[in-house]
Design an enzyme around this catalytic site. Structure first.
Site, mmCIF file in Angstrom:
data_model
loop_
_atom_site.group_PDB
_atom_site.id
_atom_site.type_symbol
_atom_site.label_atom_id
_atom_site.label_comp_id
_atom_site.label_asym_id
_atom_site.label_seq_id
_atom_site.Cartn_x
_atom_site.Cartn_y
_atom_site.Cartn_z
ATOM 1 N N ASN A 1 -0.326 20.122 -20.441
ATOM 2 C CA ASN A 1 -0.646 19.321 -21.623
ATOM 3 C C ASN A 1 -0.667 20.163 -22.894
ATOM 4 O O ASN A 1 -1.191 19.735 -23.923
ATOM 5 C CB ASN A 1 -1.995 18.619 -21.429
ATOM 6 C CG ASN A 1 -1.941 17.659 -20.270
ATOM 7 O OD1 ASN A 1 -0.949 16.964 -20.080
ATOM 8 N ND2 ASN A 1 -2.988 17.649 -19.456
ATOM 9 N N LYS B 1 2.764 11.580 -11.253
ATOM 10 C CA LYS B 1 1.934 10.746 -12.134
ATOM 11 C C LYS B 1 2.666 9.430 -12.364
ATOM 12 O O LYS B 1 3.794 9.430 -12.866
ATOM 13 C CB LYS B 1 1.667 11.446 -13.460
ATOM 14 C CG LYS B 1 0.598 12.524 -13.367
ATOM 15 C CD LYS B 1 0.186 13.013 -14.745
ATOM 16 C CE LYS B 1 -0.879 14.092 -14.646
ATOM 17 N NZ LYS B 1 -1.231 14.659 -15.958
ATOM 18 N N HIS C 1 7.459 10.869 -28.355
ATOM 19 C CA HIS C 1 6.556 11.773 -27.645
ATOM 20 C C HIS C 1 6.952 13.254 -27.797
ATOM 21 O O HIS C 1 6.120 14.094 -28.143
ATOM 22 C CB HIS C 1 6.487 11.377 -26.165
ATOM 23 C CG HIS C 1 5.565 12.244 -25.368
ATOM 24 N ND1 HIS C 1 4.203 12.269 -25.574
ATOM 25 C CD2 HIS C 1 5.800 13.152 -24.381
ATOM 26 C CE1 HIS C 1 3.648 13.141 -24.747
ATOM 27 N NE2 HIS C 1 4.595 13.695 -24.013
ATOM 28 N N ARG D 1 0.820 -1.240 0.000
ATOM 29 C CA ARG D 1 0.000 0.000 0.000
ATOM 30 C C ARG D 1 0.841 1.272 0.000
ATOM 31 O O ARG D 1 0.382 2.337 0.407
ATOM 32 C CB ARG D 1 -0.967 0.021 1.180
ATOM 33 C CG ARG D 1 -1.953 -1.122 1.164
ATOM 34 C CD ARG D 1 -3.148 -0.851 2.038
ATOM 35 N NE ARG D 1 -4.077 -1.958 1.953
ATOM 36 C CZ ARG D 1 -4.014 -3.036 2.736
ATOM 37 N NH1 ARG D 1 -3.068 -3.148 3.654
ATOM 38 N NH2 ARG D 1 -4.893 -4.000 2.592
ATOM 39 N N HIS E 1 -0.153 18.686 -26.307
ATOM 40 C CA HIS E 1 -0.303 17.240 -26.149
ATOM 41 C C HIS E 1 -1.574 16.685 -26.787
ATOM 42 O O HIS E 1 -1.654 15.490 -27.054
ATOM 43 C CB HIS E 1 -0.271 16.856 -24.665
ATOM 44 C CG HIS E 1 1.112 16.908 -24.071
ATOM 45 N ND1 HIS E 1 1.903 18.041 -24.111
ATOM 46 C CD2 HIS E 1 1.858 15.964 -23.428
ATOM 47 C CE1 HIS E 1 3.064 17.788 -23.519
ATOM 48 N NE2 HIS E 1 3.060 16.537 -23.100
ATOM 49 N N GLU F 1 9.807 19.661 -24.570
ATOM 50 C CA GLU F 1 9.089 19.945 -23.314
ATOM 51 C C GLU F 1 9.664 21.205 -22.645
ATOM 52 O O GLU F 1 8.939 21.949 -22.002
ATOM 53 C CB GLU F 1 9.163 18.754 -22.349
ATOM 54 C CG GLU F 1 8.480 17.483 -22.850
ATOM 55 C CD GLU F 1 6.948 17.458 -22.675
ATOM 56 O OE1 GLU F 1 6.373 18.416 -22.110
ATOM 57 O OE2 GLU F 1 6.338 16.469 -23.130
ATOM 58 N N LYS G 1 7.451 23.311 -13.512
ATOM 59 C CA LYS G 1 6.603 22.146 -13.202
ATOM 60 C C LYS G 1 6.252 22.121 -11.719
ATOM 61 O O LYS G 1 5.105 21.860 -11.345
ATOM 62 C CB LYS G 1 7.293 20.855 -13.630
ATOM 63 C CG LYS G 1 6.457 19.635 -13.287
ATOM 64 C CD LYS G 1 6.141 18.741 -14.428
ATOM 65 C CE LYS G 1 5.073 17.725 -14.050
ATOM 66 N NZ LYS G 1 5.006 16.584 -14.915
ATOM 67 N N GLU H 1 -4.539 17.669 -10.806
ATOM 68 C CA GLU H 1 -5.071 18.134 -12.093
ATOM 69 C C GLU H 1 -6.568 18.461 -12.054
ATOM 70 O O GLU H 1 -7.346 17.992 -12.877
ATOM 71 C CB GLU H 1 -4.767 17.120 -13.200
ATOM 72 C CG GLU H 1 -4.785 17.759 -14.572
ATOM 73 C CD GLU H 1 -4.151 16.907 -15.672
ATOM 74 O OE1 GLU H 1 -3.094 16.303 -15.419
ATOM 75 O OE2 GLU H 1 -4.714 16.874 -16.758
ATOM 76 N N ARG I 1 -3.133 22.384 -13.639
ATOM 77 C CA ARG I 1 -2.129 21.412 -14.109
ATOM 78 C C ARG I 1 -2.347 21.015 -15.569
ATOM 79 O O ARG I 1 -1.398 20.620 -16.259
ATOM 80 C CB ARG I 1 -2.123 20.176 -13.191
ATOM 81 C CG ARG I 1 -1.016 19.202 -13.548
ATOM 82 C CD ARG I 1 -0.743 18.186 -12.464
ATOM 83 N NE ARG I 1 0.261 17.241 -12.904
ATOM 84 C CZ ARG I 1 0.897 16.402 -12.119
ATOM 85 N NH1 ARG I 1 0.640 16.370 -10.831
ATOM 86 N NH2 ARG I 1 1.807 15.578 -12.608
ATOM 87 N N HIS J 1 -1.022 13.515 -28.941
ATOM 88 C CA HIS J 1 -1.534 12.161 -28.671
ATOM 89 C C HIS J 1 -2.163 11.552 -29.919
ATOM 90 O O HIS J 1 -2.017 10.361 -30.184
ATOM 91 C CB HIS J 1 -2.548 12.190 -27.521
ATOM 92 C CG HIS J 1 -1.900 12.445 -26.192
ATOM 93 N ND1 HIS J 1 -2.559 13.002 -25.130
ATOM 94 C CD2 HIS J 1 -0.631 12.223 -25.764
ATOM 95 C CE1 HIS J 1 -1.728 13.125 -24.104
ATOM 96 N NE2 HIS J 1 -0.543 12.662 -24.468
HETATM 97 N N1 GLY Z 1 3.041 15.553 -17.918
HETATM 98 C C1 GLY Z 1 1.948 16.322 -17.467
HETATM 99 C C2 GLY Z 1 1.768 16.317 -15.996
HETATM 100 O O1 GLY Z 1 2.611 15.826 -15.281
HETATM 101 O O2 GLY Z 1 0.752 16.772 -15.520
#
Ligand code: GLY
Length: 363
Positions: free
Chosen positions: A248, A144, A268, A122, A251, A186, A230, A240, A244, A255
């Protein structure tokens, strides 16, 4: 020079440490986290052949008992099956709640190790040591984690913050040029969405296209500014709920490009570069951004050695991909669009007709 960027969250705040050569200090840095002795280093064979020994030696010198789990390189291995194999190793080495998993690699290794750390017992300690430029400035920061489902990328995952992110820019010397450029996409993104000064520094640099040509001091500066951007965004919106989403930028189309081209011929970062140019064109068409600034963005992307035009795509399939993207809200495709260099807005003003126009006339 050692730089420490704090990422402040309501719970689980941590530091992003940036210093050339800091891989050798990893043991000391992890000691300050006050965790147990067992550390499972997760990596892929190539990265491990370059940096595994340095990491293991540093951990051992600091009194840790490291073990290793290697996963073949590539997105194809970003699966629940690979996670299951990490659990087997965690069981073999009897990793405990106080133990840690350490991701030594690019985004795929980082995302998977984070997910395994989030779920083993956990949740155990997790340390990110990104070795690609893209993972340094994006994937390793912000919590993430996850794996792909056969029907979609990153559909399975968890928000799970690392205890420490340790960046050694020296490891970029073994990164293939193409991946360096992908990371630069990026970095340019942060310039457009958040940090005008970063954008200008990239614009005025003599060369930003590969590790051997960029000034080492500038490289550390632009990595630092990207990580700071970031950290600023994530600390304001960890899960998000709103802000946040600006990360993107570029993106949405990216995508679609990746999924239409099978995730192989275009990587990417390359897709994000094309997606940013396309988003810039949409913003200009909607009267939200000036043509002059859109051209500056396109020139900077080209200066990094990245392709600015979209490949030929099937418009209907792209529209289908866009409307089934996991970021779609209430059936509306939301685009992140620039309003000036250093600032973006989240917009649902982009119509399918406008997307069609960009895809069919601007290639
Ligand atoms: N790569 C986008 C984020 O971490 O929210």
């Amino acid at each position: 020079m050692t730089i420490r960027i704090p990422l402040t969250l309501p719970e689980n705040s941590y530091e992003i440490l940036i210093a050339p050569g800091c891989l050798k200090q990893i043991g000391t840095e992890i000691s300050s986290l006050k965790i147990g002795k067992k550390v499972l280093v997760v990596s892929n064979p190539e990265i491990f052949s370059h940096y595994g020994e340095t990491v293991l030696t540093s951990l051992e010198s600091a009194g840790f008992e490291p073990s290793t789990h290697l996963i073949p390189a590539g997105e194809a291995y970003k699966t629940l099956d690979s996670i299951s194999k990490i659990y087997d190793t965690a069981l073999d080495y009897r990793l405990e709640r106080s133990s840690a998993m350490l991701a030594l690699g690019g985004g795929v290794i980082g995302d998977m190790t984070g997910f395994a750390a989030a779920t083993w017992l956990r949740g155990i300690n997790f340390v990110q040591v990104p070795t690609s430029l893209l993972a340094m400035v994006d994937a390793s920061i912000g919590g993430k984690t996850g794996v792909n489902h056969p029907d979609g990328k990153n559909l399975i995952g968890a928000f799970y913050q690392p205890r420490l992110v340790l960046l050694d820019p020296d490891v970029l010397k073994t990164l293939p040029d193409r991946e360096f450029k992908a990371g630069m996409a990026e970095i340019i993104k942060y310039g457009v969405i958040w940090d005008k000064e970063l954008f200008q520094q990239l614009e005025s640099a003599p060369d930003i296209s590969d590790y051997d040509s960029i000034d080492p001091g500038l490289l550390q500066t632009i990595i630092t500014k990207s990580c700071q951007a970031k950290a600023d965004v994530v600390s304001k919106d960890e899960k998000e709920a709103g802000l946040r989403a600006i990360l993107n930028y570029g993106h949405t189309i990216a995508h679609a490009v990746e999924s239409q081209t099978g995730y192989t011929s275009i990587n990417h970062g390359e897709a994000v570069a094309m997606g940013m140019v396309a988003a810039g064109k949409l913003a200009v068409k909607l009267g939200m951004w000036t043509q002059e600034e859109a051209t500056r963005q396109e020139n900077l992307i080209a200066k990094a050695g990245l392709e600015t035009s979209l490949p030929l795509l099937d418009t209907q399939s792209v529209l289908h991909t866009l409307t089934t993207d996991k970021k779609v809200k209430d059936g509306k495709v939301r685009f992140i669009l620039p309003t000036e260099i250093g600032a973006v807005t989240i917009s649902d003003a982009v119509t399918p007709e406008l997307i069609k126009e960009i895809l069919e006339t601007d290639i």
